[in-house]
Design a protein around this motif. Sequence first.
Motif, PDB file in Angstrom:
ATOM      1  N   GLN A  70     -21.028   4.774   9.336  1.00 33.67           N
ATOM      2  CA  GLN A  70     -20.927   5.661   8.172  1.00 33.67           C
ATOM      3  C   GLN A  70     -21.497   4.995   6.917  1.00 33.67           C
ATOM      4  O   GLN A  70     -22.118   5.658   6.095  1.00 33.67           O
ATOM      5  CB  GLN A  70     -19.481   6.071   7.936  1.00 33.67           C
ATOM      6  N   TYR A  71     -21.313   3.703   6.785  1.00 34.24           N
ATOM      7  CA  TYR A  71     -21.851   2.985   5.624  1.00 34.24           C
ATOM      8  C   TYR A  71     -23.382   2.993   5.666  1.00 34.24           C
ATOM      9  O   TYR A  71     -24.036   3.252   4.658  1.00 34.24           O
ATOM     10  CB  TYR A  71     -21.336   1.547   5.591  1.00 34.24           C
ATOM     11  N   PHE A  72     -23.945   2.708   6.840  1.00 33.95           N
ATOM     12  CA  PHE A  72     -25.401   2.653   6.970  1.00 33.95           C
ATOM     13  C   PHE A  72     -26.031   4.042   6.915  1.00 33.95           C
ATOM     14  O   PHE A  72     -27.137   4.200   6.414  1.00 33.95           O
ATOM     15  CB  PHE A  72     -25.803   1.918   8.257  1.00 33.95           C
ATOM     16  N   ALA A  73     -25.344   5.055   7.411  1.00 26.78           N
ATOM     17  CA  ALA A  73     -25.880   6.420   7.417  1.00 26.78           C
ATOM     18  C   ALA A  73     -25.572   7.174   6.120  1.00 26.78           C
ATOM     19  O   ALA A  73     -26.101   8.248   5.900  1.00 26.78           O
ATOM     20  CB  ALA A  73     -25.320   7.196   8.605  1.00 26.78           C
ATOM     21  N   ASN A  74     -24.702   6.628   5.287  1.00 26.04           N
ATOM     22  CA  ASN A  74     -24.279   7.278   4.043  1.00 26.04           C
ATOM     23  C   ASN A  74     -23.722   8.677   4.331  1.00 26.04           C
ATOM     24  O   ASN A  74     -24.117   9.665   3.714  1.00 26.04           O
ATOM     25  CB  ASN A  74     -25.416   7.320   3.029  1.00 26.04           C
ATOM     26  N   THR A  75     -22.804   8.743   5.277  1.00 22.16           N
ATOM     27  CA  THR A  75     -22.205  10.002   5.707  1.00 22.16           C
ATOM     28  C   THR A  75     -21.627  10.776   4.523  1.00 22.16           C
ATOM     29  O   THR A  75     -20.857  10.239   3.729  1.00 22.16           O
ATOM     30  CB  THR A  75     -21.096   9.727   6.749  1.00 22.16           C
ATOM     31  N   ASP A  76     -22.007  12.031   4.403  1.00 20.63           N
ATOM     32  CA  ASP A  76     -21.551  12.931   3.332  1.00 20.63           C
ATOM     33  C   ASP A  76     -21.766  12.336   1.936  1.00 20.63           C
ATOM     34  O   ASP A  76     -21.029  12.640   1.003  1.00 20.63           O
ATOM     35  CB  ASP A  76     -20.067  13.279   3.515  1.00 20.63           C
ATOM     36  N   THR A  80     -23.131   6.007  -1.018  1.00 21.50           N
ATOM     37  CA  THR A  80     -24.381   5.824  -1.753  1.00 21.50           C
ATOM     38  C   THR A  80     -24.466   4.446  -2.404  1.00 21.50           C
ATOM     39  O   THR A  80     -25.514   3.809  -2.377  1.00 21.50           O
ATOM     40  CB  THR A  80     -24.547   6.938  -2.813  1.00 21.50           C
ATOM     41  N   GLU A  81     -23.362   3.985  -2.965  1.00 21.67           N
ATOM     42  CA  GLU A  81     -23.380   2.682  -3.643  1.00 21.67           C
ATOM     43  C   GLU A  81     -23.576   1.514  -2.675  1.00 21.67           C
ATOM     44  O   GLU A  81     -23.861   0.392  -3.084  1.00 21.67           O
ATOM     45  CB  GLU A  81     -22.109   2.482  -4.494  1.00 21.67           C
ATOM     46  N   TYR A  82     -23.470   1.766  -1.363  1.00 22.16           N
ATOM     47  CA  TYR A  82     -23.650   0.725  -0.347  1.00 22.16           C
ATOM     48  C   TYR A  82     -25.086   0.667   0.175  1.00 22.16           C
ATOM     49  O   TYR A  82     -25.437  -0.254   0.909  1.00 22.16           O
ATOM     50  CB  TYR A  82     -22.711   0.976   0.848  1.00 22.16           C
ATOM     51  N   GLN A  83     -25.907   1.640  -0.157  1.00 21.98           N
ATOM     52  CA  GLN A  83     -27.234   1.743   0.438  1.00 21.98           C
ATOM     53  C   GLN A  83     -28.119   0.538   0.155  1.00 21.98           C
ATOM     54  O   GLN A  83     -28.856   0.086   1.025  1.00 21.98           O
ATOM     55  CB  GLN A  83     -27.918   3.044   0.002  1.00 21.98           C
TER      56      GLN A  83
END
Length: 145
Positions: A70-76, A80-83
């Motif tokens: 979910q972090y890598f795919a930016n689920t929903d 975003t801040e982890y991209q």
Amino acid sequence: MSKKKYIETPEILWQHFLNYKKFVKENPIIVKDWVGKDAMDVYREKERPLTIEGFENYLEDNEIINNLSQYFANTDNRYTEYQTICSRIKRNVREDQIAGGMVGIYNPSITQRLNNLVEKSEVTNIEKPIFTQLDLDVTENNSTE
């Protein structure tokens, strides 16, 4: 109400990756080998490559989180801040694999495939006639005789 993130900030995710990287490089794979005419057992250290899967397993083994997708795919759009950090982690993994493959630490063929670096070659198909002009000339001369 927003769901709590297991890894609270991108900086914490990056620190987890640095810890994983340190762990991997300090813990090589031990490979049993046989050398010499008597085939003596020896154990050789082989550098362990960085992988996204290895990072996820490291986090799960250390009971931090069991799935980073979910972090890598930016689920929903919740991550975003982890991209930026996720991209940096991917680049670090890719660099380790490519550089290791280039200098022979890792199998270059596997490294190429994992990172879509397969060399492409152009194949040109040139049609050759079944009969050459010489064959045709010889056939004509034989039929007129």
